[in-house]
Design a protein around this motif. Structure first.
Motif, PDB file in Angstrom:
ATOM      1  N   MET A 334      29.440   2.755 -21.548  1.00 23.99           N
ATOM      2  CA  MET A 334      29.425   2.405 -23.021  1.00 23.99           C
ATOM      3  C   MET A 334      28.545   1.363 -23.221  1.00 23.99           C
ATOM      4  O   MET A 334      27.845   1.399 -24.160  1.00 23.99           O
ATOM      5  N   ILE A 335      28.453   0.365 -22.343  1.00 23.73           N
ATOM      6  CA  ILE A 335      27.635  -0.654 -22.791  1.00 23.73           C
ATOM      7  C   ILE A 335      25.987  -0.615 -22.511  1.00 23.73           C
ATOM      8  O   ILE A 335      25.370  -0.909 -23.381  1.00 23.73           O
ATOM      9  N   LEU A 336      25.772   0.369 -21.408  1.00 25.93           N
ATOM     10  CA  LEU A 336      24.488   0.798 -21.151  1.00 25.93           C
ATOM     11  C   LEU A 336      24.016   1.473 -22.204  1.00 25.93           C
ATOM     12  O   LEU A 336      22.820   1.522 -22.772  1.00 25.93           O
ATOM     13  N   SER A 337      24.948   2.495 -22.738  1.00 23.27           N
ATOM     14  CA  SER A 337      24.517   3.437 -24.067  1.00 23.27           C
ATOM     15  C   SER A 337      24.125   2.899 -24.942  1.00 23.27           C
ATOM     16  O   SER A 337      23.069   3.159 -25.656  1.00 23.27           O
ATOM     17  N   LEU A 338      24.999   1.926 -25.540  1.00 24.54           N
ATOM     18  CA  LEU A 338      24.833   1.158 -26.933  1.00 24.54           C
ATOM     19  C   LEU A 338      23.679   0.132 -26.853  1.00 24.54           C
ATOM     20  O   LEU A 338      22.994   0.039 -27.868  1.00 24.54           O
ATOM     21  N   SER A 339      23.401  -0.361 -25.406  1.00 29.81           N
ATOM     22  CA  SER A 339      22.167  -1.408 -25.629  1.00 29.81           C
ATOM     23  C   SER A 339      20.845  -0.268 -25.932  1.00 29.81           C
ATOM     24  O   SER A 339      19.945  -0.462 -26.502  1.00 29.81           O
ATOM     25  N   ILE A 340      20.642   0.750 -25.174  1.00 31.92           N
ATOM     26  CA  ILE A 340      19.762   1.649 -25.399  1.00 31.92           C
ATOM     27  C   ILE A 340      19.568   1.964 -26.960  1.00 31.92           C
ATOM     28  O   ILE A 340      18.478   2.264 -27.596  1.00 31.92           O
ATOM     29  N   MET A 341      20.838   2.694 -27.351  1.00 32.29           N
ATOM     30  CA  MET A 341      20.825   3.067 -28.830  1.00 32.29           C
ATOM     31  C   MET A 341      20.543   1.903 -29.634  1.00 32.29           C
ATOM     32  O   MET A 341      19.591   2.432 -30.576  1.00 32.29           O
ATOM     33  N   ALA A 342      20.823   0.862 -29.482  1.00 26.10           N
ATOM     34  CA  ALA A 342      20.345  -0.415 -30.347  1.00 26.10           C
ATOM     35  C   ALA A 342      18.629  -0.588 -30.479  1.00 26.10           C
ATOM     36  O   ALA A 342      18.177  -0.832 -31.364  1.00 26.10           O
ATOM     37  N   ALA A 343      18.177  -0.531 -29.225  1.00 25.65           N
ATOM     38  CA  ALA A 343      16.694  -0.697 -29.083  1.00 25.65           C
ATOM     39  C   ALA A 343      15.953   0.442 -29.751  1.00 25.65           C
ATOM     40  O   ALA A 343      15.077   0.398 -30.468  1.00 25.65           O
ATOM     41  N   SER A 410      23.074   8.071 -26.339  1.00 30.11           N
ATOM     42  CA  SER A 410      24.447   8.297 -26.670  1.00 30.11           C
ATOM     43  C   SER A 410      25.513   9.095 -25.671  1.00 30.11           C
ATOM     44  O   SER A 410      26.692   8.838 -25.764  1.00 30.11           O
ATOM     45  N   CYS A 411      24.953  10.132 -25.288  1.00 30.86           N
ATOM     46  CA  CYS A 411      25.641  10.888 -24.217  1.00 30.86           C
ATOM     47  C   CYS A 411      26.072  10.200 -22.897  1.00 30.86           C
ATOM     48  O   CYS A 411      26.860  10.638 -22.270  1.00 30.86           O
TER      49      CYS A 411
END
Length: 493
Positions: A334-343, A410-411
């Motif tokens: 979840m943390i990795l996903s949200l970090s990339i999405m934010a970028a 996101s996935c």
């Protein structure tokens, strides 16, 4: 010694090839149940091909014109979310009283009604009523399917198999946009219903959730199913006893009292915040409005092909999630996903801001040029001719790259993890009701974010909207670090 009683039998150890076959059967069972997620993906993605088609030819199946206003386009998505709220409450009650499998099978009739109203709509009102009913079906399917899939697999592969519904959701998205390229909007509902009907037929041949059977007092039936699911060297009676201990003494208590226990309220709050982060990081806005968002980015790529490419990359992210959810855990994913999405969201906002700045700079040199002070970045980009420079052609790829990477990321966590945690967090006796509460709140957030899409775009501009979603994603990272407990490799009670 029987595999259904006493300790493990050391003389009846499962062979590796038998274990592989048994787990493969579990995969097939989960895939069959996951067809329901393909059905709800078609509901979610339907506005993409429908709006594109109606812009070119706004006729119905009868040949009469049916123009849609901007707010009606928004309602095509937000009414689904509104219908999901009562749908999830209904689904929570049904899975607790009639079972997960039976609940899935009975959905054939309401799906037929909802999609018929959409396909045979002669005016926007009838279509929107059908979309609301589709939302109810969406809610029931989500609760029943997710609960069933979490309770079925062996513990070591539960996280991987829990990501399979996301694959089928992605396949449903691609199928919807692909059908929109060769079909009129009113033909797509027939494909959607065929997918759900196939799911209902497959569920007829699958067993009921053994976890539900234990809580329902049908231990013998549960033991027979668990013997096939877990293999000959599994301690079936111990698993049944664990389920009984986890839910024992609670069956006679009112459900509302169990839900108001301090620990349960805390877990409900965490799950609901995760769904808030999922929605207000822009995820469901992307699903429902991918073509509209892509057109607003100013790129000249074909919006349907670009949408399919974005959804295909989403599938790629799901395969990564299958590999890592049980290896590094739900929380880290979840943390990795949200970090990339934010970028990606921050980059998209910056791209649109630079496009607005360059447009204003170019027009300031023209004495007759007029710029509206209220114009959004997307408005300005749509008014600008595509540059002939190589830099301009290169920049056209940036929206596509950002959206595909966003969907891919996101996935890995933001899409599957809230759904997994909202079922893994709670004991069987209240799992259906607790999960339905979480999904209902998720639907409320979904309705809000979809209905606010146009007003927020006008108030913040598209760039500001992307930055808002990016800020929520970053805050979500800190929330996961502080509050989210890992459920990987923990038994579902």
């Amino acid at each position: 010694m029987s595999a259904t009683s006493g300790p493990k039998n050391p003389f009846n150890v499962e062979m590796k090839k038998d274990r592989r076959l048994r787990l493969f059967i579990q995969v097939l069972m989960v895939m069959g149940a996951s067809l329901g997620h393909s059905a709800i993906a078609i509901i979610a993605a339907f506005p993409n091909p429908a709006i594109t088609d109606l812009r070119k030819d706004n006729t119905t199946i009868y040949g009469n014109a049916m123009p849609l206003s901007t707010w009606q386009m928004d309602l095509m998505g937000s009414l689904v979310a509104a219908g999901t709220m009562p749908g999830t409450l209904l689904g929570g009650w049904l899975v607790a009283f009639i079972g997960r499998r039976t609940c899935m099978m009975m959905l054939a009739a309401p799906y037929a009604l909802s999609w018929s109203l959409v396909a045979f709509a002669a005016n926007p009102t009838v279509m929107l009523i059908g979309r609301f009913l589709s939302g109810i079906c969406y809610g029931v399917t989500t609760v029943a399917g997710s609960t069933y899939i979490i309770e079925l697999p062996d513990l070591p592969i539960r996280g991987a198999l829990a990501a399979i519904p996301t694959i089928f959701f992605g396949l449903g998205l691609v199928l919807t946009v692909g059908c929109g390229m060769v079909m009129r909007w009113f033909a797509i509902p027939f494909v959607a219903y065929a997918v759900m009907l196939l799911c209902c037929v497959i569920m007829y041949f699958l067993p009921e959730s053994p976890t539900y059977l234990v809580v329902a007092g049908k231990e013998d039936e549960a033991a027979e199913i668990l013997k096939d699911l877990r293999g000959p060297d599994a301690d079936i009676q111990q698993e049944i006893k664990s389920l009984q201990d986890c839910n024992g003494g609670k069956a006679d208590e009112p459900v509302w009292r169990l839900l108001l226990q301090r620990d349960v309220v805390r877990l409900l709050a965490i799950s609901m915040v995760l769904f808030f982060i999922q929605n207000f990081s822009g995820l469901n806005v992307m699903y429902f409005n991918t073509t509209r968002i892509f057109l607003a980015s100013g790129s000249t790529f074909d919006e349907n092909l670009a949408t399919i490419l974005v959804f295909l990359l989403k599938l790629g992210g799901t395969f990564v999630a299958i590999y890592y959810l049980d290896r590094i855990g739900r929380r880290v994913c979840m943390i990795l996903s949200l970090s990339i999405m934010a970028a990606c969201l921050f980059t998209m906002g910056t791209y649109l801001t630079m496009g607005t700045y360059l447009h204003i700079k170019d027009n300031s040199a023209e004495p007759n040029a007029t710029i509206s002070s209220n114009a959004s970045a997307s408005d300005l980009l749509e008014q600008t001719d595509a540059p002939d420079s190589q830099e301009g052609k290169t920049n056209e790829y940036l929206p596509l790259v950002c959206l595909t990477v966003y969907m891919f990321a996101s996935c890995i966590g933001a899409h599957p993890v809230p759904w997994i945690i909202s079922t893994e967090y709670f004991p069987t006796i209240i799992r259906g009701q607790a999960s339905s509460l979480c999904v209902m709140v998720c639907s409320l957030f979904n309705f809000a974010v979809l209905q606010l899409y146009t007003p927020m775009q006008e108030a913040l501009t598209m760039a500001g909207l992307y930055w808002f979603y990016a800020t929520v994603s970053i805050l979500g990272v800190f929330f996961c670090l502080v509050f989210v407990n890992e459920t990987n490799q923990k038994a579902v009670g």
